[in-house]
Design an enzyme around this catalytic site. Structure first.
Site, PDB file in Angstrom:
ATOM      1  N   GLN A 104      -5.049 -19.551 -31.446  1.00 44.17           N
ATOM      2  CA  GLN A 104      -5.325 -18.190 -31.929  1.00 44.17           C
ATOM      3  C   GLN A 104      -6.824 -18.028 -32.175  1.00 44.17           C
ATOM      4  O   GLN A 104      -7.275 -16.952 -32.537  1.00 44.17           O
ATOM      5  CB  GLN A 104      -4.574 -17.957 -33.247  1.00 44.17           C
ATOM      6  CG  GLN A 104      -3.070 -18.055 -33.108  1.00 44.17           C
ATOM      7  CD  GLN A 104      -2.410 -18.194 -34.480  1.00 44.17           C
ATOM      8  OE1 GLN A 104      -2.096 -17.214 -35.132  1.00 44.17           O
ATOM      9  NE2 GLN A 104      -2.204 -19.415 -34.922  1.00 44.17           N
ATOM     10  N   ASN A 105      -7.570 -19.111 -32.018  1.00 45.64           N
ATOM     11  CA  ASN A 105      -8.996 -19.063 -32.349  1.00 45.64           C
ATOM     12  C   ASN A 105      -9.821 -18.484 -31.211  1.00 45.64           C
ATOM     13  O   ASN A 105      -9.494 -18.667 -30.042  1.00 45.64           O
ATOM     14  CB  ASN A 105      -9.500 -20.468 -32.697  1.00 45.64           C
ATOM     15  CG  ASN A 105      -8.748 -21.043 -33.881  1.00 45.64           C
ATOM     16  OD1 ASN A 105      -8.107 -20.301 -34.618  1.00 45.64           O
ATOM     17  ND2 ASN A 105      -8.808 -22.345 -34.067  1.00 45.64           N
ATOM     18  N   ASP A 107     -13.188 -19.108 -31.063  1.00 44.04           N
ATOM     19  CA  ASP A 107     -14.475 -19.786 -31.220  1.00 44.04           C
ATOM     20  C   ASP A 107     -14.872 -20.682 -30.058  1.00 44.04           C
ATOM     21  O   ASP A 107     -15.951 -21.282 -30.056  1.00 44.04           O
ATOM     22  CB  ASP A 107     -14.474 -20.603 -32.527  1.00 44.04           C
ATOM     23  CG  ASP A 107     -13.301 -21.608 -32.601  1.00 44.04           C
ATOM     24  OD1 ASP A 107     -12.863 -22.098 -31.552  1.00 44.04           O
ATOM     25  OD2 ASP A 107     -12.846 -21.887 -33.729  1.00 44.04           O
ATOM     26  N   HIS A 122      -5.570 -14.916 -28.661  1.00 49.10           N
ATOM     27  CA  HIS A 122      -6.272 -13.825 -29.350  1.00 49.10           C
ATOM     28  C   HIS A 122      -7.634 -13.568 -28.712  1.00 49.10           C
ATOM     29  O   HIS A 122      -8.487 -12.911 -29.302  1.00 49.10           O
ATOM     30  CB  HIS A 122      -6.425 -14.142 -30.847  1.00 49.10           C
ATOM     31  CG  HIS A 122      -5.143 -13.990 -31.612  1.00 49.10           C
ATOM     32  ND1 HIS A 122      -4.979 -14.392 -32.917  1.00 49.10           N
ATOM     33  CD2 HIS A 122      -3.943 -13.460 -31.248  1.00 49.10           C
ATOM     34  CE1 HIS A 122      -3.746 -14.121 -33.330  1.00 49.10           C
ATOM     35  NE2 HIS A 122      -3.087 -13.575 -32.319  1.00 49.10           N
TER      36      HIS A 122
HETATM   37  P1  OAD Z   1      -5.177 -18.392 -41.653  1.00 47.71           P
HETATM   38  O1  OAD Z   1      -6.450 -18.254 -42.417  1.00 47.71           O
HETATM   39  O2  OAD Z   1      -4.145 -17.364 -41.858  1.00 47.71           O
HETATM   40  O3  OAD Z   1      -4.524 -19.815 -42.004  1.00 47.71           O
HETATM   41  C1  OAD Z   1      -5.295 -20.975 -42.016  1.00 47.71           C
HETATM   42  C2  OAD Z   1      -4.378 -22.169 -42.149  1.00 47.71           C
HETATM   43  O4  OAD Z   1      -5.187 -23.333 -42.010  1.00 47.71           O
HETATM   44  C3  OAD Z   1      -3.658 -22.278 -43.499  1.00 47.71           C
HETATM   45  O5  OAD Z   1      -2.315 -22.665 -43.292  1.00 47.71           O
HETATM   46  C4  OAD Z   1      -4.446 -23.400 -44.215  1.00 47.71           C
HETATM   47  O6  OAD Z   1      -3.623 -24.154 -45.098  1.00 47.71           O
HETATM   48  C5  OAD Z   1      -4.874 -24.236 -43.032  1.00 47.71           C
HETATM   49  N1  OAD Z   1      -6.080 -25.065 -43.243  1.00 47.71           N
HETATM   50  C6  OAD Z   1      -7.147 -24.836 -44.030  1.00 47.71           C
HETATM   51  N2  OAD Z   1      -8.061 -25.807 -43.899  1.00 47.71           N
HETATM   52  C7  OAD Z   1      -7.558 -26.688 -42.994  1.00 47.71           C
HETATM   53  C8  OAD Z   1      -8.030 -27.889 -42.413  1.00 47.71           C
HETATM   54  N3  OAD Z   1      -9.218 -28.411 -42.721  1.00 47.71           N
HETATM   55  N4  OAD Z   1      -7.239 -28.519 -41.507  1.00 47.71           N
HETATM   56  C9  OAD Z   1      -6.020 -28.003 -41.179  1.00 47.71           C
HETATM   57  N5  OAD Z   1      -5.539 -26.876 -41.687  1.00 47.71           N
HETATM   58  C10 OAD Z   1      -6.290 -26.210 -42.577  1.00 47.71           C
HETATM   59  O7  OAD Z   1      -5.587 -18.543 -40.119  1.00 47.71           O
HETATM   60  P2  OAD Z   1      -4.659 -18.304 -38.842  1.00 47.71           P
HETATM   61  O8  OAD Z   1      -3.265 -18.729 -39.101  1.00 47.71           O
HETATM   62  O9  OAD Z   1      -5.356 -18.897 -37.679  1.00 47.71           O
HETATM   63  O10 OAD Z   1      -6.017 -12.823 -35.853  1.00 47.71           O
HETATM   64  O11 OAD Z   1      -4.712 -16.736 -38.708  1.00 47.71           O
HETATM   65  C11 OAD Z   1      -3.973 -16.121 -37.684  1.00 47.71           C
HETATM   66  C12 OAD Z   1      -4.659 -14.874 -37.235  1.00 47.71           C
HETATM   67  O12 OAD Z   1      -4.922 -14.036 -38.368  1.00 47.71           O
HETATM   68  C13 OAD Z   1      -6.037 -15.070 -36.638  1.00 47.71           C
HETATM   69  O13 OAD Z   1      -5.997 -15.455 -35.285  1.00 47.71           O
HETATM   70  C14 OAD Z   1      -6.654 -13.714 -36.804  1.00 47.71           C
HETATM   71  C15 OAD Z   1      -6.245 -13.439 -38.217  1.00 47.71           C
HETATM   72  O14 OAD Z   1      -6.162 -12.125 -38.587  1.00 47.71           O
HETATM   73  C16 OAD Z   1      -6.599 -11.683 -35.478  1.00 47.71           C
HETATM   74  O15 OAD Z   1      -7.639 -11.312 -35.966  1.00 47.71           O
HETATM   75  C17 OAD Z   1      -5.828 -10.915 -34.454  1.00 47.71           C
END
Ligand code: OAD
Length: 267
Positions: A104-105, A107, A122
């Protein structure tokens, strides 16, 4: 070594097709903030305003300084980032078993770390497309860094909107008679194709799905772990805080868990 870690090593050793489904958490240790953790991007910049074109345009018109702050917060960490050991570990796994990355990244770090098959569902900041989603060209991280430096300078001084449109000109605006823009999926938009279609095909075929660093809050991407589980794949979650769907949970950060895990699979 915990029981579930040892079990995961054995599962990966005998896997035929692996999909790694990743979210912002895998890039956190590359210095890119996640969205929903306490210091996440959406905490300071609510998605209702900053994750859709109409909110962004309204902000550009009424509060250009706020838009500059937002773009600085998004661009700067990505411009400075490098793949971390977790991205690299997933790239190494492809030498042992067919591995697809569904991320979903936006980057670009999975590609940069050497993963050969990456579905960017995404989109990506580094891919410039037309208003009708036709590919125009790819951007290097160095070009992205130069745009970022121009954005940073706009934080001070007048005429922010005009200077912003100049700074963003390599990635946003007109190219001949066509609109050009980064291939980013904002809220309410369809996922990036062909990547989304190919990702769903990968998920149907995989026998192991590794979920790394996603809160599973955003659909339709968030349906992937449920779909994989429903079709019989083993789902392994790597996350310090939460597990998106029942399976095996290796609790820890991506860099704490993935390199050790993949090393154990390859040894
Ligand atoms: P989130 O910010 O919603 O979730 C981040 C996840 O990473 C959480 O479950 C954290 O516990 C975990 N986390 C944090 N630090 C970590 C680390 N060092 N190692 C492993 N895990 C860690 O991010 P996404 O789930 O990617 O979409 O968000 C999904 C979508 O929401 C994104 O693609 C973006 C956003 O709105 C759009 O903008 C369309």
């Amino acid at each position: 070594m915990s029981e579930s870690f040892a079990q995961t090593v054995e599962i990966l050793k005998s896997a035929q097709q692996v999909v790694a489904f990743t979210g912002a958490g895998i890039s956190a240790e590359s210095g890119i903030p996640t969205f929903r953790d306490p210091d996440g991007l959406w905490e300071e910049f609510p998605p209702e305003t900053f994750a859709n074109w109409s909110g962004l345009l309204r902000t550009a018109f009424w509060k250009p300084s706020r838009l500059v702050e937002f773009l600085d917060a998004v661009f700067t960490p990505i411009a400075d980032a490098e793949p971390n050991e977790a991205h690299r570990a997933l790239a190494q796994l492809q030498d042992h078993v067919q591995t697809r990355i569904v991320t979903q990244n936006v980057d670009g770090l999975h590609r940069e770390s050497g993963s050969r098959v990456v579905r960017e569902i995404h989109g990506s900041f580094f891919r410039i497309i037309t208003g009708r989603n036709q590919f125009l060209y790819d951007l290097t991280r160095e070009q992205f860094r130069q745009i970022t430096q121009r954005i940073q300078k706009i934080r001070k001084g007048p005429f922010k909107l005009i200077r912003l449109s100049r700074a963003l000109a390599p990635i946003l605006g007109l190219r001949g008679l066509r609109i050009k823009r980064p291939n980013l999926v904002l809220f309410g938009e369809s996922l990036a194709d062909p990547d989304w279609t190919l990702a769903m095909q990968d998920v149907e075929k995989c026998d192991v799905l590794i979920v790394v660093g996603t809160s599973g809050m955003v659909f339709p991407a968030a349906q992937i772990p449920y779909q994989a589980k429903h079709l019989g794949a083993t789902v392994i979650t790597i996350d310090p805080h939460e597990e998106v769907v029942g399976g095996i949970w290796l609790r820890g950060t991506a860099v704490e868990v993935l390199p050790l895990l993949i090393q154990s699979v390859l040894s």
